[in-house]
Design an enzyme around this catalytic site. Structure first.
Site, PDB file in Angstrom:
ATOM      1  N   SER A 103     -17.707  31.010 -12.989  1.00  0.00           N
ATOM      2  CA  SER A 103     -16.225  30.815 -13.262  1.00  0.00           C
ATOM      3  C   SER A 103     -15.662  30.006 -12.080  1.00  0.00           C
ATOM      4  CB  SER A 103     -15.545  32.064 -13.400  1.00  0.00           C
ATOM      5  OG  SER A 103     -14.248  32.077 -13.670  1.00  0.00           O
ATOM      6  N   ASP A 143     -14.978  30.449 -24.777  1.00  0.00           N
ATOM      7  CA  ASP A 143     -14.546  30.301 -23.366  1.00  0.00           C
ATOM      8  C   ASP A 143     -13.614  29.312 -23.179  1.00  0.00           C
ATOM      9  OD1 ASP A 143     -14.237  30.085 -20.510  1.00  0.00           O
ATOM     10  OD2 ASP A 143     -16.376  31.028 -20.315  1.00  0.00           O
ATOM     11  N   HIS A 178     -15.454  34.335 -22.567  1.00  0.00           N
ATOM     12  CA  HIS A 178     -15.509  34.088 -21.047  1.00  0.00           C
ATOM     13  C   HIS A 178     -16.047  35.716 -20.385  1.00  0.00           C
ATOM     14  CE1 HIS A 178     -15.001  32.293 -17.239  1.00  0.00           C
ATOM     15  NE2 HIS A 178     -14.513  33.305 -16.713  1.00  0.00           N
TER      16      HIS A 178
END
Length: 326
Positions: free
Chosen positions: A157, A255, A285
């Site tokens: 991330s 995502d 995600h």
């Protein structure tokens, strides 16, 4: 419209257990406190040693806390993964279970960086903390038992975004060589917040467009999407990707970062950078929080295989060069 029907069935049930959270300055404090409490219950691995160090930070800034993970049964010099945790640039810490499981599985070393968080520390503070960690790692490689020619950078991330920014910074400053980028759903492009036609099927769960805007605004100290954003803050802004290390990227098909990650991969390949990309259908995600799902296990296998192969390949190349020069 909802994308719930597209979610892998094994990943769907947990979504009902996760409360919807709106990120604000007030709720951020609460979320950080909850995550900090959760990080004290991380799984322990008897075959790893973890040591805490406070290393010199950027000029005029505080020391940077790092955690050094070493497999206790391996002899050096070991390849090493310099790891940046996720959390949207605004939360998270070096106590990241992802890195302990990686070290245990492939027997490499790892250094996890507790970089300063936004909005208290906007760009360039976080990336300069990571560069300070790279400098320390490289200059202390002998005493750590680490091979300075086999340093990979990685993260998930926002940590993946910092890993890419660090690879750009290392290339441009020319001080420390990197051999691999290891990127799990990296957060790369502030302009995703401002798309006139955003992807219709990404970003409904876990990390939403609203959370993304809050994260980028916190890091940049201004609204995302402007013309003056540094590529060391939002690395998708980099004009040239030539000379970056070989790269692994994986991301879920639901995502929010799907398209920016695929675009980065496309541009890497156009720049002649060896690149491996995986997209997992039905995955949002942070889907790795469902460890027993088949798609999660596939992602774990893919990323461990790629990192081990990169370390093994670089070791063989290093040995060949030593043989050639002798």
């Amino acid at each position: 419209m909802t994308t719930r029907h597209l979610v892998d069935p094994e990943l769907a049930a947990i979504l009902d257990q996760i409360p919807a959270q709106i990120l604000t300055a007030e709720t951020l404090r609460q979320i950080r406190a909850m995550r900090s409490q959760a990080s004290t219950n991380l799984p322990q691995f008897s075959d790893l040693s973890v040591s805490e160090h406070f290393i010199p930070g950027p000029e005029g800034a505080p020391d940077v806390r790092v955690l050094v993970h070493l497999p206790t049964s391996e002899q050096g010099p070991l390849p090493v993964l310099l790891w940046m945790h996720g959390g949207g640039y605004i939360m998270g810490s070096a106590e990241d279970p992802t890195i302990t499981s990686i070290v245990s599985a492939i027997r490499c070393a790892a250094v996890s960086v507790d970089y300063r968080l936004a909005p208290e520390t906007p760009h360039p503070g976080p990336i300069e903390d990571c560069y300070a960690a790279l400098k320390w790692l490289f200059t202390h490689a002998d005493e750590l038992g680490i091979d300075p020619n086999r340093i990979a950078v990685g993260g998930s991330s926002a940590g993946g975004g910092l890993a890419v920014a660090l690879a750009l910074l290392a290339r441009d400053r020319g001080e420390f060589p990197l051999m691999f980028q290891f990127l799990i759903a990296p957060m790369l492009d502030d302009r995703t917040c401002t798309l006139a036609q955003p992807h219709p099927y990404t970003g409904e769960f876990i990390w939403t467009p609203e959370a993304n805007r809050f994260g980028w605004t916190s890091l940049l100290g201004q609204e995302p999407g402007g013309s003056d954003v540094s590529p060391y803050a939002a690395p998708a802004r980099a004009e040239h990707l030539e000379g970056l290390p070989a790269t692994f990227i994986n991301v879920g098909a639901l995502d929010l970062f799907l398209e920016e990650d695929l675009e980065y991969a496309r541009r890497l390949m156009r720049a002649g950078v060896p690149t491996e990309v995986h997209v997992y259908p039905g995955a949002y995600h942070g889907f790795r929080m469902v460890p027993n799902a088949q798609v999660t296990q596939a992602a774990a296998r893919d990323q461990l295989t790629a990192l081990k192969r990169a370390f093994d390949l670089s070791h063989r190349t290093e040995q060949h060069q030593q043989t050639y020069h002798s």
